[in-house]
Design a protein around this motif. Structure first.
Motif, PDB file in Angstrom:
ATOM      1  N   ARG A  10       0.831  -1.205   0.000  1.00  0.00           N
ATOM      2  CA  ARG A  10       0.000   0.000   0.000  1.00  0.00           C
ATOM      3  C   ARG A  10       0.868   1.258   0.000  1.00  0.00           C
ATOM      4  NH1 ARG A  10      -1.722   3.727   3.262  1.00  0.00           N
ATOM      5  NH2 ARG A  10      -0.526   2.851   4.996  1.00  0.00           N
ATOM      6  N   ARG A  11       1.966   1.202   0.846  1.00  0.00           N
ATOM      7  CA  ARG A  11       2.869   2.349   0.901  1.00  0.00           C
ATOM      8  C   ARG A  11       3.573   2.545  -0.442  1.00  0.00           C
ATOM      9  NH1 ARG A  11       3.414   7.274   2.556  1.00  0.00           N
ATOM     10  NH2 ARG A  11       5.575   7.918   2.862  1.00  0.00           N
ATOM     11  N   LEU A  12       4.009   1.395  -1.046  1.00  0.00           N
ATOM     12  CA  LEU A  12       4.655   1.483  -2.353  1.00  0.00           C
ATOM     13  C   LEU A  12       3.694   2.046  -3.389  1.00  0.00           C
ATOM     14  CD1 LEU A  12       7.043   0.856  -4.221  1.00  0.00           C
ATOM     15  CD2 LEU A  12       6.121  -1.463  -4.490  1.00  0.00           C
ATOM     16  N   PHE A  13       2.490   1.539  -3.354  1.00  0.00           N
ATOM     17  CA  PHE A  13       1.490   2.059  -4.285  1.00  0.00           C
ATOM     18  C   PHE A  13       1.233   3.541  -4.039  1.00  0.00           C
ATOM     19  CE2 PHE A  13      -2.968   2.980  -5.299  1.00  0.00           C
ATOM     20  CZ  PHE A  13      -2.976   2.644  -6.659  1.00  0.00           C
ATOM     21  N   GLN A  14       1.226   3.899  -2.730  1.00  0.00           N
ATOM     22  CA  GLN A  14       1.009   5.312  -2.399  1.00  0.00           C
ATOM     23  C   GLN A  14       2.166   6.165  -2.915  1.00  0.00           C
ATOM     24  OE1 GLN A  14       0.455   5.967   1.773  1.00  0.00           O
ATOM     25  NE2 GLN A  14       0.149   8.172   1.567  1.00  0.00           N
ATOM     26  N   LEU A  15       3.437   5.652  -2.697  1.00  0.00           N
ATOM     27  CA  LEU A  15       4.598   6.399  -3.191  1.00  0.00           C
ATOM     28  C   LEU A  15       4.588   6.486  -4.715  1.00  0.00           C
ATOM     29  CD1 LEU A  15       7.384   4.993  -0.820  1.00  0.00           C
ATOM     30  CD2 LEU A  15       6.367   7.282  -0.757  1.00  0.00           C
ATOM     31  N   GLU A  16       4.248   5.342  -5.362  1.00  0.00           N
ATOM     32  CA  GLU A  16       4.152   5.381  -6.821  1.00  0.00           C
ATOM     33  C   GLU A  16       3.083   6.361  -7.277  1.00  0.00           C
ATOM     34  OE1 GLU A  16       3.399   1.404  -7.964  1.00  0.00           O
ATOM     35  OE2 GLU A  16       5.493   0.746  -7.794  1.00  0.00           O
ATOM     36  N   ARG A  30       3.779   9.532  -9.387  1.00  0.00           N
ATOM     37  CA  ARG A  30       3.017   9.772 -10.624  1.00  0.00           C
ATOM     38  C   ARG A  30       2.332  11.142 -10.589  1.00  0.00           C
ATOM     39  NH1 ARG A  30      -2.076   9.319 -11.635  1.00  0.00           N
ATOM     40  NH2 ARG A  30      -2.481   8.243  -9.658  1.00  0.00           N
ATOM     41  N   GLN A  31       1.754  11.456  -9.416  1.00  0.00           N
ATOM     42  CA  GLN A  31       1.106  12.762  -9.286  1.00  0.00           C
ATOM     43  C   GLN A  31       2.123  13.896  -9.415  1.00  0.00           C
ATOM     44  OE1 GLN A  31      -1.047  12.767  -5.612  1.00  0.00           O
ATOM     45  NE2 GLN A  31      -2.606  11.311  -6.331  1.00  0.00           N
ATOM     46  N   ALA A  32       3.352  13.688  -8.778  1.00  0.00           N
ATOM     47  CA  ALA A  32       4.386  14.720  -8.884  1.00  0.00           C
ATOM     48  C   ALA A  32       4.834  14.885 -10.333  1.00  0.00           C
ATOM     49  CB  ALA A  32       5.574  14.352  -7.996  1.00  0.00           C
TER      50      ALA A  32
END
Length: 552
Positions: free
Chosen positions: A351-357, A361-363
């Motif tokens: 979940r954290r990896l997905f959140q960071l990805e 992606r958002q950045a």
């Protein structure tokens, strides 16, 4: 020795089919085997050591009977079929299941049999208790509840509740499943054998648990009672009430049980107490009652004695097995907990990896948007610069247009003043022409009147001249012919000359009137043309004024 000789020495056999609660087995038995030989074979096949609870049951002439252990199988009154079918069932029930059922296979067989009796309504159970029992049965079958795996409808093909309970309440299958699942979810961490034991501990407290009922009568003519035999003793029930016995005889209080034909006698240990006698419908029923009474009494007495070496060993093994299973369950529980924690940590990391990805992606998208925004701003700045130049040019043109409009406005004001002056002059001319028209009209009216009077006077003069001519020259009345040079003109009197002169004046006057009328019409036409020109100029000036106002 020949092969044919060996074949002759092989014992003759017959086939039997053993039906347990959840399986079927087939065996080949020797013709000389007793009931105990077949029973021991089945117990060895099942791995069952607590054999004293079970028996082999068969049905003959509509009556359920137990196979006798001390007699040959084929010498007993069994069905004539191939293979011969026997049901391997619990014949005697323990008083306390948790203390007496040592082996897991024993416990499992009791669980399946009691569950079937409850579903078949041979044992009455309240609706609330049936739901709780069903939840333990589901725990024993499916293990721990997992909402991701056990989706709605996973119990659709399982028979868990008696039909009586389903008919009693107007609930759908989904509602019953929801109630059972609510209890099932609370049994998390309970192993299969523990869930089955909890099921049996609840079931053993039911009034009809472990009771075999037989119809009896206090005399030979009426069958109005039920006799129940269970692990604690003998009970007498009314025909319509199988829950509360009218009278009970505990095994410790019974001295002797005997039968003679259809009569069965129970003698209490107290010799002063009344002997209870009753009658059954058949002699076989009395034999079956006596057989169940002997077996339950033996187990009752054995429970109250010191355990045999075999029982002690079995209990020790059962304790060791339970301890081992407990440790195994604890180890499995720890491993399961660790695995679940690892899965949760993995899920958290994922979940954290997905959140960071997602954040990256958002950045990245924000950076792209910023670049696009910068490019767009540069384009907008260029467009704004061009627009500023265009606006400056438009401002210069507007200033020139303003100056031109101011000049035009000044010209327009001057032209307007001139037009107003012309309009005023035109109005004066119009007034003058109106007055002149009125005067001319009046003069024309007077001239018309004078002309009328003159014509009237002429008419009268001509009439008078005619009258005079008739009187003086009657022969000249019809055809007056004279020439200008005729001497007869001298005979006209002064009045005739005056009349000719007067006629000439009238003609001249009429000519002058006509000429003035034509002059008047000509002037009127010219005046109308002039008025039209003035109107056109005024209209053009008004349009010009409106355009000047819009430019302003």
């Amino acid at each position: 020795m020949s092969i044919r000789g060996l074949k002759k020495k092989q014992p003759k056999t017959f086939k039997v089919k053993i039906i347990t609660v959840d399986a079927e087995m087939e065996f080949s038995c020797e013709m000389k085997w007793k009931g105990k030989d077949l029973f021991d074979l089945v117990c060895r096949a099942l791995g069952l050591r607590e054999t004293w609870f079970f028996g082999l049951q068969y049905t003959i002439k509509g009556m359920c009977t137990w196979l006798k252990m001390d007699k040959k199988v084929l010498d007993q009154e069994i069905p004539k079929e191939d293979p011969i079918s026997f049901n391997f069932l619990a014949k005697f029930y323990p008083e306390k299941v948790e203390e007496e059922l040592l082996q897991e296979i024993t416990q499992h067989l009791f669980f399946l049999q009691v569950k079937k009796q409850i579903l078949d309504e041979e044992i009455y159970c309240s609706p609330e208790a049936t739901v709780l029992l069903a939840s333990y049965a589901v725990q024993a079958k499916y293990g721990d509840y997992d909402p991701n795996f056990h989706e709605p409808g996973f119990l659709a093909h399982d028979e868990l509740l008696p039909k009586r309970v389903l008919r009693q309440y107007q609930l759908t299958a989904e509602m019953w499943e929801e109630k059972i699942t609510a209890w099932y979810a609370e049994h998390r961490g309970i192993a299969r054998d523990e869930a089955e034991m909890n099921y049996l501990k609840i079931a053993q407290d039911l009034e009809m648990y472990g009771v075999n009922y037989f119809p009896i009568a206090q005399n030979k003519n009426h069958t109005d009672l039920l006799l129940g035999v269970d692990a604690k003793g003998i009970h007498i029930y009314s025909i319509n009430n199988r829950f509360s016995p009218n009278k009970s005889f505990e095994w410790s209080a019974i001295r002797n049980i005997s039968y003679s034909e259809k009569e069965l006698t129970i003698k209490p240990l107290d010799k002063k107490a009344e002997v209870f006698k009753f009658f059954s419908s058949q002699l076989k029923v009395n034999k079956l009652i006596l057989q169940l009474c002997i077996g339950n009494h033996d187990l009752f007495m054995r429970r109250r004695k010191v355990d045999s070496i075999e029982i002690q060993q079995m209990k020790a093994q059962a304790r060791e097995e339970k301890a081992r299973k407990k440790m195994e369950n604890q180890r499995l529980a720890r491993e399961k907990q660790l695995r679940e924690e690892a899965e949760r940590a993995k899920e958290e990391l994922e979940r954290r990896l997905f959140q960071l990805e997602d954040e990256a992606r958002q950045a990245n998208e924000a950076l792209l948007r910023s670049q696009e925004a910068a490019e767009l701003l540069a384009e907008k700045a260029q467009i704004a610069e061009e627009e500023a130049k265009l606006l400056a040019q438009n401002a210069a043109e507007a200033e020139q247009e303003r100056q031109r409009l101011e000049i035009t406005a000044l010209k327009t004001k001057e032209e307007k003043r001139l037009m107003e002056q012309k309009m005023h002059e035109a109005e004066l001319i119009a007034v003058k022409l109106v007055k002149e028209s009125d005067r001319r009209a009046k003069e024309a009216e007077h001239l018309k009147q004078d002309l009328h009077e003159a014509r009237e006077a002429e008419r009268k003069a001509k009439q008078k001249l005619l009258d005079i001519t008739r009187l003086n020259y009657p022969h000249m009345v019809k055809y007056p012919q004279y020439s200008p040079t005729d001497t007869r003109d001298a005979h006209f009197d002064k009045g005739s000359i005056k009349l000719d002169l007067k006629d000439i004046d009238l003609k001249r006057l009429s000519f002058e009137i006509e000429r003035e009328r034509l002059d008047y019409l000509e002037k009127s036409r010219k005046f109308e043309d002039r008025l039209k020109e003035l109107k056109s100029e005024i209209h053009a000036l008004k349009l010009q004024e409106k355009q000047s106002g819009l430019y302003s």
